[in-house]
Design a protein around this motif. Structure first.
Motif, mmCIF file in Angstrom:
data_model
loop_
_atom_site.group_PDB
_atom_site.id
_atom_site.type_symbol
_atom_site.label_atom_id
_atom_site.label_comp_id
_atom_site.label_asym_id
_atom_site.label_seq_id
_atom_site.Cartn_x
_atom_site.Cartn_y
_atom_site.Cartn_z
ATOM 1 N N ASN A 258 -15.818 7.354 -5.410
ATOM 2 C CA ASN A 258 -14.368 7.257 -5.282
ATOM 3 C C ASN A 258 -13.668 8.115 -6.333
ATOM 4 O O ASN A 258 -12.673 8.787 -6.046
ATOM 5 C CB ASN A 258 -13.937 5.799 -5.414
ATOM 6 N N LYS A 262 -11.084 11.176 -5.757
ATOM 7 C CA LYS A 262 -9.738 11.235 -6.328
ATOM 8 C C LYS A 262 -9.512 12.514 -7.108
ATOM 9 O O LYS A 262 -8.386 13.017 -7.187
ATOM 10 C CB LYS A 262 -9.511 10.020 -7.240
ATOM 11 N N TYR A 292 -13.535 3.423 0.450
ATOM 12 C CA TYR A 292 -13.166 4.576 -0.379
ATOM 13 C C TYR A 292 -13.324 5.880 0.408
ATOM 14 O O TYR A 292 -12.473 6.773 0.344
ATOM 15 C CB TYR A 292 -14.046 4.648 -1.626
ATOM 16 N N LYS A 295 -10.551 6.383 2.938
ATOM 17 C CA LYS A 295 -9.311 6.851 2.325
ATOM 18 C C LYS A 295 -9.407 8.340 1.976
ATOM 19 O O LYS A 295 -8.424 9.072 2.123
ATOM 20 C CB LYS A 295 -9.018 6.033 1.063
ATOM 21 N N GLN A 296 -10.598 8.751 1.538
ATOM 22 C CA GLN A 296 -10.777 10.164 1.175
ATOM 23 C C GLN A 296 -10.587 11.067 2.387
ATOM 24 O O GLN A 296 -9.837 12.052 2.333
ATOM 25 C CB GLN A 296 -12.179 10.363 0.584
ATOM 26 N N GLU A 298 -9.193 10.300 5.224
ATOM 27 C CA GLU A 298 -7.845 10.147 5.770
ATOM 28 C C GLU A 298 -6.868 11.035 5.013
ATOM 29 O O GLU A 298 -6.020 11.703 5.615
ATOM 30 C CB GLU A 298 -7.421 8.687 5.688
ATOM 31 N N PHE A 299 -6.981 11.046 3.691
ATOM 32 C CA PHE A 299 -6.126 11.914 2.871
ATOM 33 C C PHE A 299 -6.394 13.377 3.180
ATOM 34 O O PHE A 299 -5.510 14.221 3.086
ATOM 35 C CB PHE A 299 -6.378 11.615 1.386
ATOM 36 N N ALA A 306 -11.699 8.695 9.414
ATOM 37 C CA ALA A 306 -11.292 7.583 8.548
ATOM 38 C C ALA A 306 -11.426 6.262 9.290
ATOM 39 O O ALA A 306 -11.944 5.278 8.751
ATOM 40 C CB ALA A 306 -9.867 7.784 8.059
ATOM 41 N N TYR A 310 -13.564 2.917 8.303
ATOM 42 C CA TYR A 310 -12.927 1.598 8.184
ATOM 43 C C TYR A 310 -13.615 0.605 9.131
ATOM 44 O O TYR A 310 -13.880 -0.542 8.748
ATOM 45 C CB TYR A 310 -11.439 1.691 8.543
ATOM 46 N N GLN A 325 -9.201 -5.703 4.085
ATOM 47 C CA GLN A 325 -8.642 -4.405 3.720
ATOM 48 C C GLN A 325 -8.885 -3.382 4.827
ATOM 49 O O GLN A 325 -7.984 -2.628 5.205
ATOM 50 C CB GLN A 325 -9.273 -3.929 2.407
ATOM 51 N N ARG A 329 -5.905 -1.746 7.388
ATOM 52 C CA ARG A 329 -5.648 -0.297 7.509
ATOM 53 C C ARG A 329 -5.854 0.166 8.950
ATOM 54 O O ARG A 329 -5.103 1.020 9.441
ATOM 55 C CB ARG A 329 -6.578 0.478 6.572
#
Length: 785
Positions: A258, A262, A292, A295-296, A298-299, A306, A310, A325, A329
């Motif tokens: 993660n 980031k 994690y 989210k990576q 998806e970003f 993503a 999930y 969680q 999402r």
């Protein structure tokens, strides 16, 4: 002779301590369970008609204790569960057990007596097989006098913990122990700055501390919580080098991946995600890593990927917060994509399993509730609003807003009586609240809309009478009339919600009350059966002992199977299996065969299926031909090769050229391979290839082509084998399989004397994957040409 061995397992749960010990008295083993807390708590023994203790429940007041896994030994099974009122530890006996309160500290008190108390700071549970040990004295008589006993002399000193030899355990407290314990307390309090200060200090001054791995782990955790990704990477890499076999490696891998994500270093992040998923796929932190990862990507602009991660996290995790969680999402993304129904499914999972999670994401949850209502899915929007309100502190500022929102959602969803209740609750609780005017306007317009139906108007009138007159004659009659109107509208669930009030009505004054409740239960059960809500339908039947018409037996049978009530299912099926109607018997035999196959009772499935086949010979029914697949699959599960060969022919006849059977044909190829039956192998291999070519779906490639080619070579049909191998030229293969294909082409071509073709194929094999075994064989073959 009496002796005992104190094998203690201590499980600190919030302020409570649980200790499990074992011992022997005169060769009779027994076990003792101690439960202790800082404040008095209640333990209650539940007994059967023979005065045997069947369960003990101990209740503690903290609302959010840490979870622990069930504990078992030869005498007890111990489980824990959180409730809205606190935490309950339940003890179940495997043999016999008794509960005793420990009301006195014998190292301090000089007076004792037979205490009969509901609460104590410590309780003892004795587990034994036949006769309670340690209790030689006879049971006290009911007429005996209970008076205190003073023990002023020869009071035994308190020596603390003992080892297995009975010697006192000596522990010299070191500063690193103290720092470590303080650091853990700071982490639990989410004081991450203090965690880092204590960890840095301890590692600096006690570099050889036994807590080094734990200190580094808490550094990683604290920096992760504070978003300092550079420090996470720095410390995590050192931790993974020094403690590669530590039980917390999975958590560190997840945080490291993660952190790299980031920092924008996706290649490094993917490396650690790959390690986490492959090496620790069964760890709870694998699912955390999937969150994690989701989210990576998806970003990074890949919403479909993503959603894949999930969903995978949701499907694999056992942690309810991680699942919540992921589901939340997914619900957000489905709403954004316009798929309201799918989003509602994910939201429903959270509401049922972990509604408190919505409080953690309150603002996003409120927005989600608004969106569902906007999309006309009032039910889901209301349930989210209810969950948010239930999770809010009644004294908080959020409670006022959430209560107002729930009332408005209920009004928008046409649930007027519930909306009225919430509006009245708001006006009573917040007489001078910020939203009084808005709530009053909503309340005033709630039951005075135009084009109001007659039934709605009637219920409104009855509700007003019930509220005004209560249990007086007019109020009772209004309640009965309201139930009748609801029944006519087929709102059976609402009738049953009034059951307690209806039972209070006088049976002579209202003689049809019981019939109204029974018919409502039947109507509600039928609704649930139609909607596929099997658990609810079976619960209604069990509660009200309903008897439905025979036309409901099919749905009722399916629900009994789905809810694992197999005895009920068999009872439903038995009359139909004896029916004089041939079609009815056929249909129910197929149901039984499917059920027994699903339960793994393959021999019974074969028996029912063969009986159905005999009936189909007398009166064919193509709709029931699924039985041949069940017979084949049951034979395959039992390893019955003869049965597989027999029933695959029936499958082919009943479902010619059906792609659904491609796995079955592939199994027949494997059977031919095991039996060295080249004819059987080749027949079904060609069927598989034909189905794949027709549907352009190559799920069995290249296994089927390689197997068929080898079989053809076995019977010296090398030219045909070469053509089969060449069909793979048009298929997408990985490097190793492409290398194998080209090598096999070269080998067969060489055997046929086609040297140039063989040389080209061997070169292609080397080019595809020179490091594979096939590439190396091709290189050797070229040297011999």
């Amino acid at each position: 002779m009496r002796y005992w061995i104190a094998l203690s397992l201590c499980f600190p749960l919030f302020a409570m301590e649980l200790t499990l010990q074992s011992g022997k008295e005169d060769s009779r083993p027994y076990s003792i369970l101690h439960l202790q807390d800082n404040i008095p708590f209640e333990c209650r023994a539940h007994k059967n008609e023979f005065d045997d203790t069947k369960r003990i429940d101990c209740r503690f007041s903290p609302l959010s204790p840490k979870k622990f896994s069930p504990i078992e030994n030869a005498y007890f099974k111990i489980t824990g569960a959180a409730t809205t009122k606190g935490y309950t530890v339940s003890i179940f006996p495997k043999k016999k057990m008794k509960l005793y309160p420990v009301a006195f500290n014998l190292s301090k008190s000089i007076q004792t007596y037979a205490a009969d108390t509901a609460q104590a700071k410590q309780w003892t549970v004795l587990g034994y097989e036949y006769i309670p040990p340690l209790l030689d004295a006879p049971a006290p008589k009911s007429s005996a006098i209970n008076f205190p006993v003073r023990i002023e002399k020869n009071i035994e000193p308190y020596v603390g913990g003992l080892d297995l030899k009975g010697n006192p355990i000596k522990i010299t407290r070191a500063q690193d122990v103290t720092d470590y314990m303080q650091m853990k307390k700071a982490y639990d309090a989410k004081d991450y700055a203090q965690v880092l200060d204590l960890a840095d200090y301890t590692l600096k001054h006690y570099p050889k501390t036994v807590f080094r791995s734990e200190l580094m782990l808490h550094q990683v955790r604290a920096y992760h919580e504070r978003g300092n990704h550079e420090k996470v990477v720095e410390i995590a890499k050192q931790f993974l080098r020094d403690y590669s076999s530590d039980q917390n490696v999975a958590e560190v891998l997840a945080d490291t991946a993660n952190a790299y994500g980031k920092l924008g270093q996706t290649a490094d992040a993917d490396y650690f995600y790959d390690r986490l998923f492959k090496e620790h796929g069964d760890s709870p932190f694998a699912a955390v890593g999937m969150i994690y990862k989701a989210k990576q990507v998806e970003f990074g602009g890949s919403p479909k990927r993503a959603m894949y991660y999930y969903q995978k996290a949701l499907d694999t995790t056992q942690d309810v917060d991680v699942a919540s969680q992921a589901a939340f999402r997914l619900a957000q993304m489905e709403l954004s994509g316009g798929n309201t129904e799918k989003a509602a499914e994910y939201a429903d999972k959270i509401i049922k399993a972990n509604p408190k999670y919505l409080t953690k994401v309150r603002n996003d949850a409120i927005n989600m509730s608004d969106m569902f209502v906007y999309r006309k899915d009032f039910k889901t929007g209301i349930r989210i609003a209810e969950a948010l309100l239930n999770g809010a502190d009644p004294k908080s500022a959020e409670h006022e807003v959430l209560l107002k929102n729930l009332g408005l959602r209920l009004a928008q969803g046409d649930r007027k009586s519930e909306a009225l209740k919430r509006f009245n609750e708001y006006l009573k609780t917040y007489k001078y609240g910020d939203y009084v005017a808005e709530v009053r306007r909503a309340k005033d317009g709630l039951f005075f809309e135009e084009q109001e139906s007659n039934a709605t108007g009637q219920i409104k009138k009855y509700d007003e009478l019930i509220q005004r007159y209560g249990n007086e004659s007019v109020g009772r009659k209004a309640l009965y009339k309201k139930a009748q109107v609801l029944f006519k509208q087929k709102k059976y669930k609402e009738v049953l919600e009034l059951e307690n009030e209806l039972h209070r009505l006088d049976s002579e004054e209202f003689p049809k009350t019981n019939a109204l409740i029974t018919q409502s239960a039947i109507g509600l059960e039928q609704q649930y059966l139609k909607e596929g809500k099997c658990s609810d339908a079976m619960a209604i039947q069990k509660m009200y002992k309903t008897k439905l018409e025979a036309r409901w037996d099919g749905l009722l049978f399916d629900c009994a199977v789905k809810t694992t009530q197999y005895a009920v299912a068999i009872k439903i099926a038995e009359p139909h299996l004896k029916s004089k109607s041939l079609p009815e018997r056929q249909t129910w035999l197929l149901r039984m065969a499917k059920t027994q196959f699903g339960l793994g009772e393959y021999k019974q499935a074969l028996k029912a299926g063969n009986e159905l086949v005999k009936l189909l010979e007398a009166e064919p029914n193509p709709a029931l031909n699924e039985v041949y697949r069940i017979l084949y699959d049951a034979s395959q599960r039992l390893g019955n090769a003869e049965g597989m060969i027999r029933y695959i022919k029936s499958v082919e006849t009943a479902f010619p050229n059906d792609f659904k059977d491609i796995e079955r044909y592939t199994q027949m190829v494997s059977l031919g391979l095991r039996q060295k039956n080249e004819a059987l192998l080749q027949t079904y291999a060609r069927k598989v290839m034909t189905l794949q070519n027709r549907t352009k779906t190559y799920t069995q490639t290249p296994y089927i082509e390689f197997t068929l080619a080898q079989s053809l070579q076995n019977v010296e049909k090398d030219a045909e084998a070469l053509q089969v191998l060449k069909t793979l030229n048009a298929r997408k293969l990985n490097a190793e399989k492409r290398s194998r294909q080209q090598y096999l082409i070269g080998a067969v071509a060489q055997k046929l004397g086609r040297t140039a073709e063989a040389r080209a194929a061997f070169n292609a094999s080397i080019k595809a994957d020179k490091n594979s075994a096939w590439g190396k064989l091709a290189k050797d073959a070229l040297a011999l040409l």
